[in-house]
Design an enzyme around this catalytic site. Structure first.
Site, PDB file in Angstrom:
ATOM      1  N   ASP A   1     -21.084  -8.978  -2.104  1.00 37.72           N
ATOM      2  CA  ASP A   1     -21.357  -7.761  -1.747  1.00 37.72           C
ATOM      3  C   ASP A   1     -21.866  -7.881  -0.565  1.00 37.72           C
ATOM      4  OD1 ASP A   1     -19.667  -6.933  -3.464  1.00 37.72           O
ATOM      5  OD2 ASP A   1     -21.150  -6.532  -4.940  1.00 37.72           O
ATOM      6  N   SER A  40     -22.020  -3.227 -11.789  1.00 34.07           N
ATOM      7  CA  SER A  40     -20.829  -2.376 -12.111  1.00 34.07           C
ATOM      8  C   SER A  40     -21.754  -0.892 -11.969  1.00 34.07           C
ATOM      9  CB  SER A  40     -20.090  -1.908 -13.651  1.00 34.07           C
ATOM     10  OG  SER A  40     -20.018  -2.652 -13.454  1.00 34.07           O
ATOM     11  N   ASN A  96     -20.870 -12.363  -6.925  1.00 31.99           N
ATOM     12  CA  ASN A  96     -20.185 -11.301  -8.803  1.00 31.99           C
ATOM     13  C   ASN A  96     -18.940 -13.225  -8.929  1.00 31.99           C
ATOM     14  OD1 ASN A  96     -21.061  -8.530  -8.972  1.00 31.99           O
ATOM     15  ND2 ASN A  96     -20.297  -8.981  -7.152  1.00 31.99           N
ATOM     16  N   GLU A 114     -25.343  -9.913  -3.110  1.00 28.26           N
ATOM     17  CA  GLU A 114     -24.823 -10.475  -4.480  1.00 28.26           C
ATOM     18  C   GLU A 114     -23.735 -11.060  -4.459  1.00 28.26           C
ATOM     19  OE1 GLU A 114     -23.932  -7.460  -7.828  1.00 28.26           O
ATOM     20  OE2 GLU A 114     -25.627  -6.525  -6.724  1.00 28.26           O
ATOM     21  N   TYR A 129     -15.476   3.184 -11.227  1.00 27.76           N
ATOM     22  CA  TYR A 129     -14.756   3.773 -12.300  1.00 27.76           C
ATOM     23  C   TYR A 129     -13.706   5.079 -12.756  1.00 27.76           C
ATOM     24  CZ  TYR A 129     -16.674  -0.944 -12.787  1.00 27.76           C
ATOM     25  OH  TYR A 129     -16.652  -2.094 -13.093  1.00 27.76           O
ATOM     26  N   GLY A 131     -14.830  -7.896 -11.856  1.00 32.47           N
ATOM     27  CA  GLY A 131     -13.394  -7.233 -12.159  1.00 32.47           C
ATOM     28  C   GLY A 131     -12.051  -7.426 -11.820  1.00 32.47           C
ATOM     29  N   GLU A 142     -21.030  -3.178 -20.379  1.00 35.40           N
ATOM     30  CA  GLU A 142     -19.909  -3.672 -19.270  1.00 35.40           C
ATOM     31  C   GLU A 142     -18.303  -3.923 -19.916  1.00 35.40           C
ATOM     32  OE1 GLU A 142     -19.940  -5.987 -14.809  1.00 35.40           O
ATOM     33  OE2 GLU A 142     -22.650  -6.070 -16.405  1.00 35.40           O
ATOM     34  N   ARG A 166     -16.882 -13.097  -5.906  1.00 33.77           N
ATOM     35  CA  ARG A 166     -16.748 -11.716  -4.521  1.00 33.77           C
ATOM     36  C   ARG A 166     -18.670 -11.594  -4.411  1.00 33.77           C
ATOM     37  NH1 ARG A 166     -16.509  -7.313  -7.445  1.00 33.77           N
ATOM     38  NH2 ARG A 166     -18.078  -6.431  -6.172  1.00 33.77           N
TER      39      ARG A 166
END
Length: 314
Positions: free
Chosen positions: A254, A140, A269, A267, A213, A273, A15, A252
């Site tokens: 998900d 990612s 984070n 999960e 991305y 990002g 990443e 964050r």
């Protein structure tokens, strides 16, 4: 004399490029807010001594040692304040299997899963034929395979891809059909608050590295157009997950939501990002908080985190 802030990014993992982009966006935003910040491409932990020249650190690392607790532990040892979660929370969130066990024990719905390599012929009987195979660490969506008609050979191939992508354990989960949503959390004015829920809608396939991305490959709907009860459930679960893992500053989470409205957490984070088009900054802008305002608020909370302390689920 003004304080100097180091924005750490880069690393040596899969990443790296995303982290460099996050770092630049954070550094630009901090300087715009009036905080003196310098970008540092930290390629290994052996280079960490460079941060002794700074008063604080903004961590914009993604994956591997930069997000999984090792960097945080070194900064603690050096007594240098930094943003985000501490070593234990970072390590827990990075290990999706360990985090899911905590969520399950707290009564939060998670997909059924097993650690691999299990008996591949037995995995289908446990999880069904539609299966997600992914590294327990990393992000990612690197190394993830979605198998629609699972066989032992397909599971073995997916396992090998996950192992090649990241060191450590690999897990398989039942695929949860439905909508993909995410919810950021930040600690603001002494309170852990959920940001607006975002729905993620790739134009083709699933939300893989390319769809994340590549400009225009995915539509992001802020605020997600979902029932208010589902939105409130996701917001509450994101805050609960943040506290259960002992996260700090921001995170964050998900989710997947079935057509029947059942919410599954996937999960958390701890270093999401942070480019200008990333999900957390998008959510902040939806409530009128600019990128520079958001990162400066996170930066102002930078501290050394005590070891072995998890927040209670309150």
């Amino acid at each position: 004399m003004s304080k100097r802030t180091a924005v750490l990014c880069g690393g040596d993992g899969r990443e790296r490029e995303v982290s460099l982009r996050s770092g630049k966006a954070v550094c630009d935003a901090l300087n715009e807010s009036g905080i003196s910040a310098e970008l540092i491409d930290l390629r290994s932990l052996d280079e960490i001594e460079i941060v002794r020249n700074y008063d604080a650190v903004f961590i914009a690392m993604h994956g591997d040692w930069g997000e999984g607790g090792k960097l945080q532990a070194r900064l603690n040892d050096m007594n240098i304040p930094y943003t985000g979660s501490g070593p234990e929370a970072s390590a827990l969130a990075m290990d999706k299997w360990a985090a899911c066990k905590i969520f399950r024990n707290a009564g939060i719905r998670i997909p059924k899963g097993v650690l691999l390599p299990d008996d591949f012929s037995d995995v289908v009987s446990k999880l069904g034929s539609h299966i997600v195979v992914k590294p327990c660490s990393g992000g990612s969506t690197v190394g993830i395979t979605i198998i629609e008609d699972a066989t032992p050979q397909k599971l073995s191939d997916a396992y090998e891809l996950a192992v090649e992508s990241y060191e450590g354990s690999v897990m398989a989960e039942e695929y949860i059909a439905g909508r993909e949503l995410t919810c950021g959390v930040w600690e603001h004015n002494g309170e852990v608050k959920a940001l607006p829920v975002i729905e993620i809608v790739p134009h083709h396939g699933f939300y893989d590295y390319s769809n994340k991305y590549t400009a225009g490959a995915t539509e992001y709907i802020v605020q997600a157009k979902i029932e208010s009860e589902v939105s409130e459930c996701i917001s509450d679960l994101a805050v609960r997950a943040h506290k259960l893992l002992g996260c700090s500053g921001y995170s964050r989470s998900d989710f997947r939501v079935t057509p029947e409205g059942r919410v599954y957490i996937l999960e958390v984070n701890t270093a999401p990002g942070m480019t200008a088009t990333s999900l957390v900054p998008k959510a902040a802008r939806a409530i009128g908080v600019s990128m520079s305002e958001f990162v400066s608020e996170i930066m102002n909370m930078a501290s050394c985190k005590p070891h072995n302390i998890l927040h209670k689920d309150t």
